[in-house]
Write a protein that holds these residues in place. Sequence first.
Motif, PDB file in Angstrom:
ATOM      1  N   ASP A  46       0.860  -1.179   0.000  1.00 38.17           N
ATOM      2  CA  ASP A  46       0.000   0.000   0.000  1.00 38.17           C
ATOM      3  C   ASP A  46       0.897   1.230   0.000  1.00 38.17           C
ATOM      4  O   ASP A  46       1.623   1.474   0.957  1.00 38.17           O
ATOM      5  CB  ASP A  46      -0.873  -0.012   1.264  1.00 38.17           C
ATOM      6  CG  ASP A  46      -1.744   1.230   1.344  1.00 38.17           C
ATOM      7  OD1 ASP A  46      -1.658   2.072   0.425  1.00 38.17           O
ATOM      8  OD2 ASP A  46      -2.487   1.355   2.320  1.00 38.17           O
ATOM      9  N   PRO A  47       0.858   2.002  -1.105  1.00 38.05           N
ATOM     10  CA  PRO A  47       1.777   3.141  -1.204  1.00 38.05           C
ATOM     11  C   PRO A  47       1.521   4.203  -0.137  1.00 38.05           C
ATOM     12  O   PRO A  47       2.408   4.998   0.153  1.00 38.05           O
ATOM     13  CB  PRO A  47       1.509   3.682  -2.610  1.00 38.05           C
ATOM     14  CG  PRO A  47       0.215   3.094  -3.034  1.00 38.05           C
ATOM     15  CD  PRO A  47       0.038   1.824  -2.297  1.00 38.05           C
ATOM     16  N   ASP A  48       0.331   4.220   0.456  1.00 43.87           N
ATOM     17  CA  ASP A  48       0.032   5.268   1.428  1.00 43.87           C
ATOM     18  C   ASP A  48       0.176   4.796   2.862  1.00 43.87           C
ATOM     19  O   ASP A  48      -0.174   5.529   3.789  1.00 43.87           O
ATOM     20  CB  ASP A  48      -1.399   5.797   1.213  1.00 43.87           C
ATOM     21  CG  ASP A  48      -1.484   6.589  -0.067  1.00 43.87           C
ATOM     22  OD1 ASP A  48      -0.464   7.205  -0.433  1.00 43.87           O
ATOM     23  OD2 ASP A  48      -2.546   6.574  -0.707  1.00 43.87           O
ATOM     24  N   ALA A 108       5.115  -1.185  -3.961  1.00 46.07           N
ATOM     25  CA  ALA A 108       4.227  -0.153  -3.452  1.00 46.07           C
ATOM     26  C   ALA A 108       5.012   0.951  -2.773  1.00 46.07           C
ATOM     27  O   ALA A 108       4.692   2.127  -2.867  1.00 46.07           O
ATOM     28  CB  ALA A 108       3.233  -0.769  -2.470  1.00 46.07           C
ATOM     29  N   THR A 112      -0.550   4.544 -12.205  1.00 43.32           N
ATOM     30  CA  THR A 112       0.239   5.067 -11.099  1.00 43.32           C
ATOM     31  C   THR A 112       0.151   4.073  -9.948  1.00 43.32           C
ATOM     32  O   THR A 112      -0.718   3.205  -9.926  1.00 43.32           O
ATOM     33  CB  THR A 112      -0.298   6.424 -10.610  1.00 43.32           C
ATOM     34  OG1 THR A 112      -1.583   6.185 -10.040  1.00 43.32           O
ATOM     35  CG2 THR A 112      -0.410   7.419 -11.748  1.00 43.32           C
ATOM     36  N   ARG A 147      -0.870   4.365  -7.042  1.00 41.33           N
ATOM     37  CA  ARG A 147      -2.150   4.387  -6.316  1.00 41.33           C
ATOM     38  C   ARG A 147      -3.261   3.767  -7.150  1.00 41.33           C
ATOM     39  O   ARG A 147      -4.140   3.094  -6.626  1.00 41.33           O
ATOM     40  CB  ARG A 147      -2.506   5.808  -5.895  1.00 41.33           C
ATOM     41  CG  ARG A 147      -1.739   6.203  -4.659  1.00 41.33           C
ATOM     42  CD  ARG A 147      -1.990   7.591  -4.143  1.00 41.33           C
ATOM     43  NE  ARG A 147      -1.017   7.827  -3.086  1.00 41.33           N
ATOM     44  CZ  ARG A 147       0.243   8.135  -3.303  1.00 41.33           C
ATOM     45  NH1 ARG A 147       0.677   8.280  -4.557  1.00 41.33           N
ATOM     46  NH2 ARG A 147       1.079   8.309  -2.303  1.00 41.33           N
ATOM     47  N   ASP A 148      -3.217   3.985  -8.466  1.00 39.84           N
ATOM     48  CA  ASP A 148      -4.195   3.321  -9.343  1.00 39.84           C
ATOM     49  C   ASP A 148      -4.149   1.817  -9.101  1.00 39.84           C
ATOM     50  O   ASP A 148      -5.174   1.159  -8.923  1.00 39.84           O
ATOM     51  CB  ASP A 148      -3.859   3.555 -10.828  1.00 39.84           C
ATOM     52  CG  ASP A 148      -4.147   4.984 -11.266  1.00 39.84           C
ATOM     53  OD1 ASP A 148      -4.974   5.629 -10.610  1.00 39.84           O
ATOM     54  OD2 ASP A 148      -3.528   5.433 -12.249  1.00 39.84           O
ATOM     55  N   HIS A 150      -4.739   0.864  -5.061  1.00 37.08           N
ATOM     56  CA  HIS A 150      -6.010   1.248  -4.438  1.00 37.08           C
ATOM     57  C   HIS A 150      -7.205   0.953  -5.321  1.00 37.08           C
ATOM     58  O   HIS A 150      -8.313   0.789  -4.839  1.00 37.08           O
ATOM     59  CB  HIS A 150      -6.013   2.742  -4.104  1.00 37.08           C
ATOM     60  CG  HIS A 150      -5.069   3.072  -2.995  1.00 37.08           C
ATOM     61  ND1 HIS A 150      -4.742   4.356  -2.663  1.00 37.08           N
ATOM     62  CD2 HIS A 150      -4.386   2.278  -2.155  1.00 37.08           C
ATOM     63  CE1 HIS A 150      -3.876   4.340  -1.649  1.00 37.08           C
ATOM     64  NE2 HIS A 150      -3.648   3.080  -1.332  1.00 37.08           N
ATOM     65  N   ASN A 151      -6.973   0.930  -6.632  1.00 34.02           N
ATOM     66  CA  ASN A 151      -8.107   0.781  -7.527  1.00 34.02           C
ATOM     67  C   ASN A 151      -7.773  -0.175  -8.668  1.00 34.02           C
ATOM     68  O   ASN A 151      -7.873   0.184  -9.836  1.00 34.02           O
ATOM     69  CB  ASN A 151      -8.474   2.173  -8.075  1.00 34.02           C
ATOM     70  CG  ASN A 151      -9.874   2.199  -8.611  1.00 34.02           C
ATOM     71  OD1 ASN A 151     -10.668   1.307  -8.331  1.00 34.02           O
ATOM     72  ND2 ASN A 151     -10.160   3.191  -9.432  1.00 34.02           N
TER      73      ASN A 151
END
Lengths: 346, 339, 297
Positions: free
Chosen positions: A265-267, B230, B249, B251-252, B255-256
């Motif tokens: 998870d990048p965040d 990540a 990206t 996050r793409d 996360h999605n």
Amino acid sequence: MSALLRVQDLCVRFRTMGPLKALATGTKHPFVDAVCGVSFEIRKGETLGLVGESGSGKSTVARAIMGLRPPVRGSIRFEGQELTGLTVAERKPYLRRMTMTFQDPIGSLSPRLTVRSLLSEPFRIHGLSNRDAGAETERLLRMVGLPTDFARRYPHQLSGGQARRVGVARALALNPDLIIADEPTAGLDVSVQGEVLNLFARLQDELGIAILIITHNLNVVRHITDRMAIMYLGRFVEIGPTEQIFDQPRHPYTQALLSANTEPDPDAVLNRIEIKGEVPSLMRRPSGCEFHTRCRYVQKICSSVFPETSVSPNDAKHSFKCHFPLEPETARSLQQRPPVPIGSRF
Amino acid sequence: MRRDGTAPQMSSLSLLEVRGLDLYFGTPSGGVHALRNVSLEVPAAQIVGIVGESGSGKSTLAYTVMGLLPENAEVTAGAIFFEGRNLFNMPSSARRGIRGDRLSMIFQDPMTSLNPVRSIESQMIDIQHHDRLRSRREKRARAIAMLQRVGIPDPDSRIGDYPHQFSGGMRQRICIAMALLVEPALLIADEPTTALDATLEVQIIRLLKDLQEEIGCAVLFVSHHLGAVAELCDRVAVMYAGEVVEQGTVRDIFHNPAHPYTRALLECDPGRIRKRTRTLPTIPGDVPSLLGVDGGCIFRQRCPSAFDRCRQEKPVEYRIGPEHSARCHLLSEEQKVSA
Amino acid sequence: MATVQANRAEANGEQGPGTFLSFLRQMSKNRLGVLGALLVVLVFASAIFAPLIITHDPIRIMVGPRLAAPSLDFLLGTDQLGRDTFSRIIMGGRIPLLVAFASLGISLALGLVLGLVAGFGPRWLDNVLLLIFDTIRSFPSIIFALAVIGLLGPSVTSIIFVIATTSIPIYARVARTQTEALRNSEYIAAEQSMGAGTTRILAVHVLPNVIGPLIILVSMDVPAVIAVQAGLSFLGLGVRPPTPDWGAVLNDGYNYIKNTPWLAIAGGIPIILATLGFTFLGEALRDIFDPKLGKDL
């Protein structure tokens, strides 16, 4: 319940050079202690995880238990029977009741034997060749969820995950009470790792087998073990119930190891406890607490006095070797937030 | 090579552009179609991750860019543009000139790229052979400074040592120092942390990220480790059985995720499963054989949402976001519904 | 590179290690190998069925004119004693083949056993055996051969003894290196952890993986042994006359090479054919079973 396997003060020593070379170079002590004063026990049907980085001695513990590497000191008891010092023949009956799977899924299978021959090896070794090899092979393949026509294949015709299942099936052949699994997920893709761990969990539920899992991967122990032990330079630095150690690690090394777990998870806002430097060489063990060279909380006393084993006040089963164990609050601040859920596109 | 206009338009400024790459490995049993219509771009000063499991072709792609393919490999279609020039149309001397100057690489096993019988000093001076202005002394000083930067303690005295005198983690640091010493425009890193322990892995990832920011190079980071990707990457391409099934990206992707394979892969990673469970998710089935690949979607045998069209037709690249695209027929159905 | 190798393994993995059909398929693609196999079959058949093939008694003196040129009656002419060269060559193949197979068979068996013991046994035994192997190998083999023949007299037995003694250390060393590499492999540890005894491990799990390269070595040594045997016969250190033997025919031909070259040519051809046949076959076997062994063996 009494212990199925009890290991006390186990020490395994490796020679670093031949006696002649030691004489020539004036080395007084041409040995390293790969495992040093390790004690633990496994009860029937229990799962213990042995976690450590490479060179921590975790695989050596397994090999010593299986008799592949004689210890210099300490005792290994299986249902009360001392195993150290036994001859190969005397040990044989116990090798029916505890079996081991090895790291390399394909490399641990004899390359010129078919799966069927591999799976009947344990019967032949233990003089049970009167059993119907075909039927036993089918039973074992079914047990680990492989099609029965795999019996004709050779190890190199299997994928890593399939070979791992064959290894597990072989370990199950003689209905053991204990399986030692050395890096069961090594060499497997993420999508297959779960399969193998699920297999172990299912076998344990169905057959009540005790399992000793040896791994460097914390994610592996989290879901499958009841208790876990963390090794550093051949010693246990912390041992206790898995969930408790994940929630409240008391030894700074455990804390660092837990936080070194990268997140998909990048965040993930990790307040990571990065430890400096590398694992010291076994030939130059640090004085005092052996982790003090890399510990962020190091104090004066740590470099001179070896820490005794302390027991957690909340739980007598949770013990650790540290002069300044982390307080539950400090430890808890590390607890990572829940991961962002995968978007629900479908 | 993109067959529809919906894919993100490539900027002409990208440092590295792989377009419609097809690659076969010749084997006794026939051609293994190891890369199929692979397109990828690496913008300057960005970290692009290629993530995939074994047999996905991610390392093959990296080796193709680097020009280090084995003899039995044959590129049958596509082009690789690096700094605007097609690497396949270049004389081999020009390609060699780019390697180790504009383009450098680090490997999974640092020992494969370090010469065991030569000191680190001579190897680090040699690697600067493209630089004709600096003297040997200056080159040595740069090498020491770089070793210091990557965290080799006491580099002044250790630069004369040989590779076997360093531990695995230190060797990988030395490889990184050597690769970045030439100030490349693009660093290709093939599974650089796979052979390392977790505590070292996070150190190396941090080091790569810091150095990339300092030097400003782009990085193509090949890994099977989702956590590492990540943490390090700006953009990610997900590969499965020789195809890029999704890219976007970081996050793409995390996360999605739009492709069923990406979703399944993320779900499998035990790192994101917090709650103790006895049953971990898996992707049932095996990676298909790449001998004689047919026309359908490559993931359909293992895909939980596969339907008729997946068997008949290979999905094109559908655009989902400004930089996000995936190859899955479900996306076209969805677009039809939303359009 | 992992993926690249995986792809190759996948492609090569279609055939199991023991499938005879796949062996035949690969063999048939290797033209030199097929030629070698045909030559080897020819040489063997002629030696085995020699009594049925020969046209004259190879030992009886003066069946025809001396040093005659090839004719319909004497296909390859006759030698200085009037013996039929064709018959002598056909019969003469028996001794080189016997010497090659007996000596190499003994070397293979003993080399294998000693190699397994050295590679799997205790360290001190390994050191002792290695010392013995190296001592034998460091002895110049021609001098050793001359000494043995001088001591035991020229006979098939002494030649077999010489060749076996000098090749055992070579095979033993190869077997030892292979065994030692396998000793530390995980599957051997797995077998030990199941309680398998050393004999069982060596017989079932080590031997089949060690023997392949050795058999390739043997097949490539056959031509060398045939040449050595012929050489010793040529020097008069082989079998005693009048026993027919390739080296002896060559020697007879050499003495009369000025007036009757066909005798020397006829004596050389079977040696060349047999050597080439075994060499091609050995190389083909090596390429199929163990490409890693490389071209330098």
